[in-house]
Write a protein that holds these residues in place. Structure first.
Motif, PDB file in Angstrom:
ATOM      1  N   ALA A 184      12.618  47.254  14.020  1.00 44.94           N
ATOM      2  CA  ALA A 184      12.233  47.721  15.117  1.00 44.94           C
ATOM      3  C   ALA A 184      13.048  47.296  16.539  1.00 44.94           C
ATOM      4  O   ALA A 184      13.045  47.967  17.531  1.00 44.94           O
ATOM      5  N   GLY A 185      13.609  46.285  16.275  1.00 49.27           N
ATOM      6  CA  GLY A 185      14.528  45.524  17.596  1.00 49.27           C
ATOM      7  C   GLY A 185      16.055  45.903  17.619  1.00 49.27           C
ATOM      8  O   GLY A 185      16.499  46.491  16.586  1.00 49.27           O
ATOM      9  N   VAL A 186      16.692  45.165  18.592  1.00 55.71           N
ATOM     10  CA  VAL A 186      17.942  45.386  18.673  1.00 55.71           C
ATOM     11  C   VAL A 186      18.793  44.404  17.744  1.00 55.71           C
ATOM     12  O   VAL A 186      18.137  43.366  17.803  1.00 55.71           O
ATOM     13  N   HIS A 189      16.761  54.813  22.264  1.00 57.80           N
ATOM     14  CA  HIS A 189      17.138  54.248  23.707  1.00 57.80           C
ATOM     15  C   HIS A 189      18.552  54.942  23.858  1.00 57.80           C
ATOM     16  O   HIS A 189      19.597  54.554  23.297  1.00 57.80           O
ATOM     17  N   SER A 219      19.252  47.146  25.059  1.00 57.93           N
ATOM     18  CA  SER A 219      19.240  48.577  24.876  1.00 57.93           C
ATOM     19  C   SER A 219      17.875  48.921  25.710  1.00 57.93           C
ATOM     20  O   SER A 219      16.969  47.991  25.780  1.00 57.93           O
ATOM     21  N   ILE A 264      17.851  49.892  19.901  1.00 64.46           N
ATOM     22  CA  ILE A 264      16.274  50.475  19.414  1.00 64.46           C
ATOM     23  C   ILE A 264      16.684  51.984  19.206  1.00 64.46           C
ATOM     24  O   ILE A 264      17.067  52.833  20.283  1.00 64.46           O
ATOM     25  N   SER A 265      16.254  52.558  18.041  1.00 62.30           N
ATOM     26  CA  SER A 265      16.256  54.111  18.012  1.00 62.30           C
ATOM     27  C   SER A 265      15.619  54.700  19.022  1.00 62.30           C
ATOM     28  O   SER A 265      14.571  54.407  19.629  1.00 62.30           O
TER      29      SER A 265
END
Lengths: 111, 113
Positions: free
Chosen positions: B2-4, B29, B94, B26-27
């Protein structure tokens, strides 16, 4: 280029003590953020302040944005060893997407 | 995740070699930032992407540094002919958009021998 100076650079205190970290600039910022960073990790956002004179509280942490939006302070009450870390302020340059980070304050709280 | 994420986590290279650092934001962003952090110091802004475009590259320290972002997602920061003064932690962040909270990755620690 806008600069943010933090003081003190280093702070070592005993558990239960209070402390204040300062973030100062000669420039005006649209907003100001405070982050905490632990070794080997990226900074994590604690708070964003936007309005001059604004005060925000996060448990034992109190953040204040200066009236002129040029400076900020972070006050920790009854510090705990878990508060240990590098505290960074970051100002959003007016009218841009850029965040200027301060020089950092490394806090160590001894049990 | 879930993170960068950033890779590699550590990179040791010899002076003069090229290196490529990767950032997976992150997806969803749209904004992506690269920063450099010298030992125990604050962060130095390098470059910002909105989508695939970099409106301002003036933070890049020299023309040996370049960055790109493809598909509005992954970004790579390339340093050519590395120098010892390039040694630092390179952090990527992000955010949903340019004025939202930045989420940072764990960084890539670059050591140039």
């Amino acid at each position: 280029t806008q600069l943010l100076e933090q003081s003190p650079q280093f702070l070592s205190i005993q558990e239960g003590e209070n402390l204040t970290v300062y973030c100062n600039s000669s420039s005006v910022f649209s907003s100001l953020q405070w982050y905490r960073q632990e070794p080997g990790e990226g900074p994590v956002l604690l708070v964003t302040v936007v309005t001059g004179g604004e005060v925000k509280k996060l448990k034992r942490l109190t953040f204040q944005f200066g009236d002129a939006r040029k400076d900020s302070s972070l006050h920790i009450t009854a510090a705990q060893p878990g508060d240990t870390g590098l505290y960074l302020c970051a100002g959003e340059e007016t009218g841009t997407y850029k965040y200027i980070f301060g020089t950092g304050t490394r806090l160590k709280v001894l049990a | 995740g879930a993170g960068v994420s950033q890779s590699p986590s550590n990179k040791v290279t010899e002076k003069g070699k090229d290196v490529e650092l990767r950032c997976d934001p992150i997806s969803g962003h749209t904004a992506l930032y690269w920063y450099r952090q010298s030992l125990g110091q604050g962060l130095e802004f390098l470059i910002y992407f909105q989508g695939n475009s970099a409106p301002d590259k003036s933070g890049l320290p020299s023309d040996r540094f370049s960055a790109e972002r493809t598909g509005g997602s992954v970004s790579t920061l390339t340093i050519q002919r590395t120098q010892q003064e390039d040694s630092a932690v390179y952090l990527c962040a992000s955010s949903l958009d340019s004025n939202n909270e930045q989420f940072f990755g764990p960084g890539t620690r670059l050591t140039v021998l």
